[in-house]
Structures are given as structure tokens and as C-alpha cells.
Write an enzyme that holds these catalytic residues in place. Structure first.
Site, PDB file in Angstrom:
ATOM      1  CB  SER A  94      -0.971  -0.386   1.203  1.00  0.00           C
ATOM      2  OG  SER A  94      -1.710  -0.800   1.429  1.00  0.00           O
ATOM      3  CE  LYS A 169      -4.885  -1.044   2.050  1.00  0.00           C
ATOM      4  NZ  LYS A 169      -5.203  -1.843   2.900  1.00  0.00           N
ATOM      5  CE  LYS A 237       2.150   2.127   4.983  1.00  0.00           C
ATOM      6  NZ  LYS A 237       1.569   1.522   4.057  1.00  0.00           N
TER       7      LYS A 237
HETATM    8  P1  NAD Z   1       5.409  -5.671   7.054  1.00  0.00           P
HETATM    9  O1  NAD Z   1       6.484  -4.777   7.886  1.00  0.00           O
HETATM   10  O2  NAD Z   1       5.723  -7.104   8.333  1.00  0.00           O
HETATM   11  O3  NAD Z   1       6.289  -6.502   6.412  1.00  0.00           O
HETATM   12  C1  NAD Z   1       7.586  -5.708   5.356  1.00  0.00           C
HETATM   13  C2  NAD Z   1       8.815  -6.986   4.610  1.00  0.00           C
HETATM   14  O4  NAD Z   1       9.082  -6.373   3.793  1.00  0.00           O
HETATM   15  C3  NAD Z   1       9.698  -6.965   6.106  1.00  0.00           C
HETATM   16  O5  NAD Z   1       9.717  -8.661   6.587  1.00  0.00           O
HETATM   17  C4  NAD Z   1      10.743  -6.723   5.412  1.00  0.00           C
HETATM   18  O6  NAD Z   1      12.060  -7.761   5.754  1.00  0.00           O
HETATM   19  C5  NAD Z   1      10.485  -6.084   4.425  1.00  0.00           C
HETATM   20  N1  NAD Z   1      11.404  -5.459   3.341  1.00  0.00           N
HETATM   21  C6  NAD Z   1      11.767  -4.488   4.005  1.00  0.00           C
HETATM   22  N2  NAD Z   1      12.632  -4.341   2.895  1.00  0.00           N
HETATM   23  C7  NAD Z   1      13.425  -5.264   1.975  1.00  0.00           C
HETATM   24  C8  NAD Z   1      14.320  -5.154   1.479  1.00  0.00           C
HETATM   25  N3  NAD Z   1      14.157  -3.559   1.042  1.00  0.00           N
HETATM   26  N4  NAD Z   1      14.139  -6.251   0.353  1.00  0.00           N
HETATM   27  C9  NAD Z   1      13.366  -7.218   0.643  1.00  0.00           C
HETATM   28  N5  NAD Z   1      12.781  -6.884   2.059  1.00  0.00           N
HETATM   29  C10 NAD Z   1      12.625  -6.121   2.832  1.00  0.00           C
HETATM   30  O7  NAD Z   1       4.630  -5.166   6.585  1.00  0.00           O
HETATM   31  P2  NAD Z   1       2.930  -6.028   6.027  1.00  0.00           P
HETATM   32  O8  NAD Z   1       2.295  -5.827   7.193  1.00  0.00           O
HETATM   33  O9  NAD Z   1       3.247  -7.073   5.948  1.00  0.00           O
HETATM   34  O10 NAD Z   1       2.742  -5.090   5.365  1.00  0.00           O
HETATM   35  C11 NAD Z   1       3.243  -4.746   3.351  1.00  0.00           C
HETATM   36  C12 NAD Z   1       2.133  -4.127   3.363  1.00  0.00           C
HETATM   37  O11 NAD Z   1       0.823  -4.311   2.729  1.00  0.00           O
HETATM   38  C13 NAD Z   1       2.195  -2.406   4.103  1.00  0.00           C
HETATM   39  O12 NAD Z   1       2.066  -1.898   2.398  1.00  0.00           O
HETATM   40  C14 NAD Z   1       0.886  -1.904   3.975  1.00  0.00           C
HETATM   41  O13 NAD Z   1       0.171  -1.727   5.076  1.00  0.00           O
HETATM   42  C15 NAD Z   1       0.182  -3.070   4.094  1.00  0.00           C
HETATM   43  N6  NAD Z   1      -0.797  -4.053   4.325  1.00  0.00           N
HETATM   44  C16 NAD Z   1      -0.978  -4.790   5.510  1.00  0.00           C
HETATM   45  C17 NAD Z   1      -1.481  -5.614   6.128  1.00  0.00           C
HETATM   46  C18 NAD Z   1      -1.811  -5.757   7.233  1.00  0.00           C
HETATM   47  O14 NAD Z   1      -3.263  -5.701   7.742  1.00  0.00           O
HETATM   48  N7  NAD Z   1      -0.234  -6.151   8.211  1.00  0.00           N
HETATM   49  C19 NAD Z   1      -3.779  -5.162   5.688  1.00  0.00           C
HETATM   50  C20 NAD Z   1      -3.398  -4.832   4.036  1.00  0.00           C
HETATM   51  C21 NAD Z   1      -2.594  -3.947   3.548  1.00  0.00           C
END
Ligand code: NAD
Length: 292
Positions: A94, A169, A237
Site C-alpha cells: 500500500s 486503497k 502511513k
Molecule cells: P511488514 O513490515 O510485516 O513486512 C514488510 C517486509 O518487507 C518485512 O519482512 C521487511 O523485512 C521486508 N523488507 C523491507 N525492505 C526490504 C528490502 N529492501 N528487501 C527485501 N525485503 C524488505 O508489513 P506487512 O504488514 O506485511 O505489510 C506490507 C504492506 O501491506 C504494507 O504496505 C501494508 O500497509 C500493507 N497491508 C498490510 C495489512 C496488514 O494487516 N498487515 C493489510 C493490508 C495491507
């Protein structure tokens, strides 16, 4: 088709497992080796971001926000420089729709198509493979990759050209945040006025005020359960992106600005990692109510 996925956090990990279950050849990477190991155990290959760019027909990302997606794709040692013309990038994070458009424009110079395909539904639906995808990009690219997205989602809707997925979104995140704030305000008002909030919930959930937000969040508020779910810091965010987008197009979003102020206050009171239903803590602290 060789698929790459970068970003194996709360969402990316279960999404990767569902791609594998559908029989795709999947290569993954994440900054945290433990996350990679878990998905490799489920059948994926592990590779660096650059190797993913060199070898995959489609590269997916599930990263926190615009700066991370830009860095991974276009930064020093970015993936885009290693992708072949004719391959496709699908960002499921997102992020700001303006950033999606900027990234797509850079990729187009290299003959790489892009879809922005953020999701709604959270971790439980990521595990079940029943997420809702809102997608921006060309119709023919969408049609080609819809089956891949359907391995992770029950609903996959194209909302328009590139950026339309993330704009949708942001609309979703505005509606959810304002709903949670209204629900918090109402339940605390009822408690303060001497009416049991549990009975308020039971009495109104089937009427016009009832909603998916109410069904998911009222029980958490009533139990004092703040386990995320979706963290306040992630919602901050998203609303920052919503405010930036709204300001750039001249759309008034006073309700979004108000709920963002409450989120910021909670962040500064140590609640940033709590579920977004913790908006109720703001009202509890102001009224002196300890539990509903
Ligand atoms: P998270 O922080 O759990 O996961 C992000 C991952 O990206 C981490 O494991 C991190 O190590 C990895 N990462 C960061 N930089 C990197 C790089 N350079 N190379 C490789 N890996 C890298 O976040 P999340 O909850 O999985 O959310 C991800 C996205 O989905 C966000 O944009 C969030 O807003 C969206 N989202 C989350 C939810 C939810 O309920 N958690 C629901 C819908 C949408």
C-alpha cells in the site's frame, strides 16, 4: 512462469505460501533470513533481489511503503535494472499512488509493464487466500496476471490505469479509520451516560450503523484487546499518503485529517504497535473510563 516475491512480512509470507500451493515456481527474498527460511521450507527458492530481477518473468513486492518500493526497484542495485524487457512488475504494497505512477514511468523506459495491486483483508485473509485486490494498470496486463493474483485473493478488481489501485486503497483506509473513530466515540459516550456498550453493540449491529468494521472491532474494544491486526503506525502511513494525495488533487478530507490527529496522539502515547481499534484508548484516557 517464474515468479519473484520480495517482502515476506506479516502479509508477504502467507501470500507466498498461497502462490506455492497453486503450483507456481516462486523465488523470494526479505531482509530477515528467518522469513525467507520459512517460505523456502514451504517450497520456494531463495535469491538476492538482483537475481530475482534477472531470472523472473514477473516480480512482486509486498513492502512497507513508497520509499522501500522505490529503493528496491529503482535504487542502487535496484531490481528494475536487471529485469528483461517484456517482464512485469506487480507492487502489492500500500503506497502513494503518485509513487506508483513515478515507478511505472521509470519501468516503461526499460520496456517493463507495471500493475499497482494493494490488498485489503489483513493477515487472516492473507492466510486463507481470500484477500481483496484493487488493481491499477493496463487491461491486457491485468488480464494476463489476474490468475496469479487469484491464488492470493477472492476478489481481484481492476479500478483503472496505474495508480488507481492505490487510490482505491486510500479510499478504503479513510473509510475504515473514520468508522473506527465513530465507533470508539459512540461506545465511550454510551458508557459515560451509564448504558452498557455491549448492549449498545447488540442493539444496533443489525441496523444502519452496523458494518464490517463494527463486527470486527467492537468485540475487540469491549474486551480491551489491542493485539494487531493492523497497526496504528501502518494506518498513520496510509493516512499520510491519503492526505498528500488529496492535497495534490485539491480534494477536501477534513475527517481524514481529524482521525490522523488522534492516531498521532496515540503514537506519541506508546500505542503505535497496537491494533487500530485502539483509537478507543484516546477516548478512554480523556474520559477516565478504564474499561467498557
Ligand atoms: P511488514 O513490515 O510485516 O513486512 C514488510 C517486509 O518487507 C518485512 O519482512 C521487511 O523485512 C521486508 N523488507 C523491507 N525492505 C526490504 C528490502 N529492501 N528487501 C527485501 N525485503 C524488505 O508489513 P506487512 O504488514 O506485511 O505489510 C506490507 C504492506 O501491506 C504494507 O504496505 C501494508 O500497509 C500493507 N497491508 C498490510 C495489512 C496488514 O494487516 N498487515 C493489510 C493490508 C495491507
Amino acid at each position: 512462469m517464474k515468479v519473484g516475491l520480495i517482502g515476506l512480512g506479516i502479509m508477504g509470507k502467507p501470500m507466498a505460501k498461497n502462490i506455492l500451493k497453486a503450483g507456481y515456481d516462486l523465488t523470494v527474498n526479505d531482509l530477515h533470513q528467518a522469513n525467507v527460511d520459512e517460505v523456502v521450507k514451504a517450497g520456494a527458492k531463495s535469491a538476492s533481489n538482483i537475481e530475482i530481477g534477472q531470472t523472473c518473468d514477473v516480480v512482486l513486492t509486498m513492502l512497507p511503503n513508497s520509499p522501500q518500493v522505490k529503493e528496491v526497484m529503482l535504487g542502487e542495485n535496484g531490481v528494475a535494472a536487471h529485469m528483461r524487457p517484456g517482464t512485469v512488475f506487480i507492487d502489492m504494497s500500500s503506497i502513494n499512488p503518485m509513487a506508483s505512477k513515478e515507478i511505472a514511468a521509470e519501468l516503461a523506459k526499460r520496456g517493463i509493464e507495471m500493475l499497482d495491486a494493494p490488498v485489503s483483508g489483513g493477515e487472516p485473509k492473507a492466510i486463507d487466500g481470500t484477500l481483496s485486490f484493487m488493481v491499477g494498470g493496463k487491461q491486457e496486463v491485468f488480464d494476463r496476471f489476474k490468475p496469479l493474483l487469484q491464488t492470493m485473493g477472492a476478489s481481484v478488481v481492476r479500478c483503472g490505469d496505474i495508480g488507481a489501485g492505490n487510490t482505491t486503497k486510500l479510499a478504503n483506509q479513510i473509510i475504515v479509520a473514520c468508522n473506527i473513530q465513530a465507533l470508539s466515540e459512540a461506545l465511550v459516550m454510551a458508557k459515560k451516560a451509564g448504558v452498557d456498550p455491549e448492549l449498545v453493540f447488540q442493539a444496533i449491529r443489525g441496523g444502519l450503523a452496523g458494518s464490517t468494521v463494527m463486527e470486527a472491532k467492537a468485540p475487540m474494544m469491549l474486551q480491551g484487546n489491542d493485539k494487531p491486526g493492523f497497526k496504528i503506525d501502518l494506518h498513520i502511513k496510509d493516512l499520510n499518503n491519503a492526505l498528500e494525495c488529496a492535497h495534490s488533487v485539491g480534494a477536501p478530507v477534513p475527517m481524514t485529517a481529524a482521525v490522523q490527529e488522534v492516531f498521532q496522539w496515540l503514537h506519541h502515547h506508546g500505542c503505535g504497535q497496537d491494533d487500530h481499534s485502539s483509537i478507543i484508548k484516546y477516548y478512554k484516557m480523556l474520559t477516565g473510563i478504564e474499561s467498557l
